[in-house]
Design a protein around this motif. Structure first.
Motif, PDB file in Angstrom:
ATOM      1  N   PRO A 150      53.957 -36.197 -68.124  1.00  0.00           N
ATOM      2  CA  PRO A 150      52.902 -35.185 -67.989  1.00  0.00           C
ATOM      3  C   PRO A 150      52.002 -35.682 -69.081  1.00  0.00           C
ATOM      4  CG  PRO A 150      54.715 -34.349 -69.363  1.00  0.00           C
ATOM      5  CD  PRO A 150      55.364 -35.677 -68.905  1.00  0.00           C
ATOM      6  N   SER A 151      50.532 -35.157 -68.701  1.00  0.00           N
ATOM      7  CA  SER A 151      49.454 -35.524 -69.301  1.00  0.00           C
ATOM      8  C   SER A 151      48.563 -34.347 -69.441  1.00  0.00           C
ATOM      9  CB  SER A 151      48.794 -36.798 -69.072  1.00  0.00           C
ATOM     10  OG  SER A 151      47.603 -37.063 -69.541  1.00  0.00           O
ATOM     11  N   ILE A 152      47.987 -33.763 -70.735  1.00  0.00           N
ATOM     12  CA  ILE A 152      46.973 -33.059 -70.738  1.00  0.00           C
ATOM     13  C   ILE A 152      45.814 -33.418 -70.267  1.00  0.00           C
ATOM     14  CG2 ILE A 152      45.796 -31.495 -72.618  1.00  0.00           C
ATOM     15  CD1 ILE A 152      48.174 -31.653 -74.524  1.00  0.00           C
ATOM     16  N   ILE A 153      45.194 -34.771 -70.452  1.00  0.00           N
ATOM     17  CA  ILE A 153      44.010 -35.102 -70.255  1.00  0.00           C
ATOM     18  C   ILE A 153      43.908 -35.128 -68.668  1.00  0.00           C
ATOM     19  CG2 ILE A 153      44.359 -37.735 -70.384  1.00  0.00           C
ATOM     20  CD1 ILE A 153      41.109 -35.609 -71.342  1.00  0.00           C
ATOM     21  N   VAL A 154      45.071 -35.180 -67.998  1.00  0.00           N
ATOM     22  CA  VAL A 154      45.306 -35.536 -66.609  1.00  0.00           C
ATOM     23  C   VAL A 154      44.952 -34.125 -66.059  1.00  0.00           C
ATOM     24  CG1 VAL A 154      46.624 -35.668 -64.596  1.00  0.00           C
ATOM     25  CG2 VAL A 154      46.560 -37.446 -66.016  1.00  0.00           C
ATOM     26  N   VAL A 155      45.369 -32.942 -66.509  1.00  0.00           N
ATOM     27  CA  VAL A 155      45.018 -31.678 -66.241  1.00  0.00           C
ATOM     28  C   VAL A 155      43.691 -31.295 -66.380  1.00  0.00           C
ATOM     29  CG1 VAL A 155      45.589 -29.211 -66.670  1.00  0.00           C
ATOM     30  CG2 VAL A 155      47.321 -31.000 -66.795  1.00  0.00           C
ATOM     31  N   ILE A 156      43.006 -31.865 -67.203  1.00  0.00           N
ATOM     32  CA  ILE A 156      41.686 -31.440 -67.468  1.00  0.00           C
ATOM     33  C   ILE A 156      40.758 -32.040 -66.443  1.00  0.00           C
ATOM     34  CG2 ILE A 156      39.599 -31.810 -69.077  1.00  0.00           C
ATOM     35  CD1 ILE A 156      41.778 -31.783 -71.567  1.00  0.00           C
ATOM     36  N   TYR A 157      41.159 -33.444 -66.230  1.00  0.00           N
ATOM     37  CA  TYR A 157      40.261 -34.123 -65.202  1.00  0.00           C
ATOM     38  C   TYR A 157      40.440 -33.507 -63.799  1.00  0.00           C
ATOM     39  CZ  TYR A 157      38.684 -37.964 -62.382  1.00  0.00           C
ATOM     40  OH  TYR A 157      38.106 -38.903 -61.320  1.00  0.00           O
ATOM     41  N   ALA A 158      41.899 -33.000 -63.695  1.00  0.00           N
ATOM     42  CA  ALA A 158      41.796 -32.494 -62.203  1.00  0.00           C
ATOM     43  C   ALA A 158      41.164 -31.071 -62.026  1.00  0.00           C
ATOM     44  CB  ALA A 158      43.463 -31.992 -62.159  1.00  0.00           C
TER      45      ALA A 158
END
Length: 426
Positions: A150-158
């Motif tokens: 999992p990735s925090i920055i991926v959640v932000i991008y989404a």
């Protein structure tokens, strides 16, 4: 806009925290642009975090904190030693492989740098590696954390682009593994050149069995998270909550080394870290509103289209631009500000939205290891006991191979999109 950008640059040079840079620069615009009511500021600050998906961020941060306070990190290091301990430059290889495993636990590069660096940088120094080299390996491999789910920055991008979190998660596996393999190759070349030590004897079967068994609890966490999302059992936010529950159960009932004091400290630190991230997101949303009002995205799109009609040249220009932005601006702020602007332009060139997302995320994460902002460099410096400038110089060969992987991802899209295709996201 001249006033906005001037205040932005001045505040950055004064080392003002990025959340306040974005907020104050936006405030200057609204104060001097009389046609817009100041009530818009409060509305935009609220809507910047009014998204259910963002609830995953504090949960993932908390899960990482809880994992760090158990012995899971030690077990993953031991397992990595069993796998690659006989390769030349063994501890450097272990460092990189541990970062790949650890990526599934925290989703944050700084947490990986701190946790793995605290264990392996002193161990590498003891075996004769220079402190700057040990720190360079740790920092450059830590960017695998925000790429492999999992990735925090991926959640932000989404959140910024409405891209599927599941698609981004599954798409991050190949880029993350390619970076890991590239770093291992560079570490091998250094080991052969400087005669770095390695384990000469084979690990006994019994020890290998115990090491593998102990590491399974750490390795299961990312499988539960990603498997649950891909199978539709739970959403990304629910997956983050499940990760917290898993960390608590493992720490309290299995390892029995997670005390009430540790749990309270984890909640406190997670609250602070999450608050910082969400403050950056909300002020970046406000700054993005300023750019939208002034039609900066449209002007940039027109400029790019007039600059070149060639898709591959556009991708090269974007990569250079993002590498520069990663050097001067925090990753989350970059994503919130630039993704909604650059994605529509990329689509004008016929670039797949998921492909562009992976290019952008890998590119900006490299900025975590490049001065002047490189937060991973500053995290590793006190652990290694050397100035961050020395670490930055030692990291250049590793950053070089990461850029090579970035170009592979950029110009060979099928290499990274085949997993989303076979899992039904494309």
């Amino acid at each position: 806009m001249a006033l906005v950008f001037s205040s932005f640059i001045i505040l950055m040079l004064l080392n003002v925290p990025i959340a306040f840079v974005l907020g104050i620069s936006s405030l200057m615009y609204f104060l001097f642009f009389g046609n817009i009511p100041l009530a818009v500021i409060g509305q935009k600050l609220y809507t910047g975090t009014d998204n259910y998906v963002l609830l995953a961020i504090p949960f993932f941060v908390l899960a990482g904190e809880l994992m760090n306070r158990t012995r899971i990190t030690d077990d993953l290091v031991s397992f990595a030693k069993a796998l690659v301990g006989r390769i030349p430059g063994a501890l450097a290889q272990v460092n990189i492989v541990t970062s790949i495993f650890f990526a599934g636990l925290t989703g944050a590069a700084v947490a990986d740098t701190a946790a793995i660096g605290s264990l392996l940088i002193p161990a590498m120094k003891k075996e004769g590696y220079s402190p700057e080299y040990a720190a360079a390996v740790t920092t450059t491999s830590s960017i695998i954390g925000p790429i492999i789910p999992p990735s925090i920055i991926v959640v932000i991008y989404a959140t910024a682009t409405m891209e599927s979190v599941g698609a981004l998660f599954i798409g991050g596996f190949v880029p993350g593994l390619l970076i890991g393999l590239g770093l291992m190759l560079v570490a091998l070349l250094f080991a052969l050149k400087y005669k770095h030590p390695r384990r000469k004897t084979r690990m006994p079967a019994r020890e290998l069995y115990v090491t593998t068994k102990n590491s399974l609890l750490g390795l299961l966490c990312p499988l539960i998270i990603v498997g649950g999302i891909l199978s539709g059992v739970f959403t990304p936010t629910e997956a983050a909550a499940v990760a917290c529950a898993y960390a608590l159960i493992v720490g309290v009932f299995v390892f029995r080394n997670l005390s009430l004091k540790d749990i309270i400290a984890s909640f406190g630190k997670s609250a602070i870290t999450s608050g910082v991230i969400l403050l950056i997101i909300t002020t970046a949303t406000l700054f993005s509103t300023v750019l939208t009002i002034e039609k900066i995205p449209e002007a940039l799109a027109e400029f790019m289209v007039n600059l070149t009609t060639n898709k591959y040249m556009f991708l090269l220009i974007i990569n250079v631009f993002l590498l520069f932005m990663g050097m001067i601006l925090e990753t989350g702020a970059n994503v919130i500000l630039l993704a909604p602007i650059l994605l529509p332009i990329a689509q004008l060139y016929g670039i797949n939205s998921l492909h562009f997302a992976l290019i952008m995320l890998v590119n900006l994460n490299i900025g975590l290891t490049t001065p002047p902002l490189g937060v991973c460099l500053f995290t590793a410096a006190p652990i290694a006991g050397v100035r961050f400038e020395k670490i930055a110089r030692a990291a250049m060969p590793f950053i070089g191979i990461e850029i090579v992987v970035l170009l592979m991802i950029t110009y060979l899209p099928d290499m990274v999109l085949f997993l989303p295709r076979i899992t039904g996201y494309l």
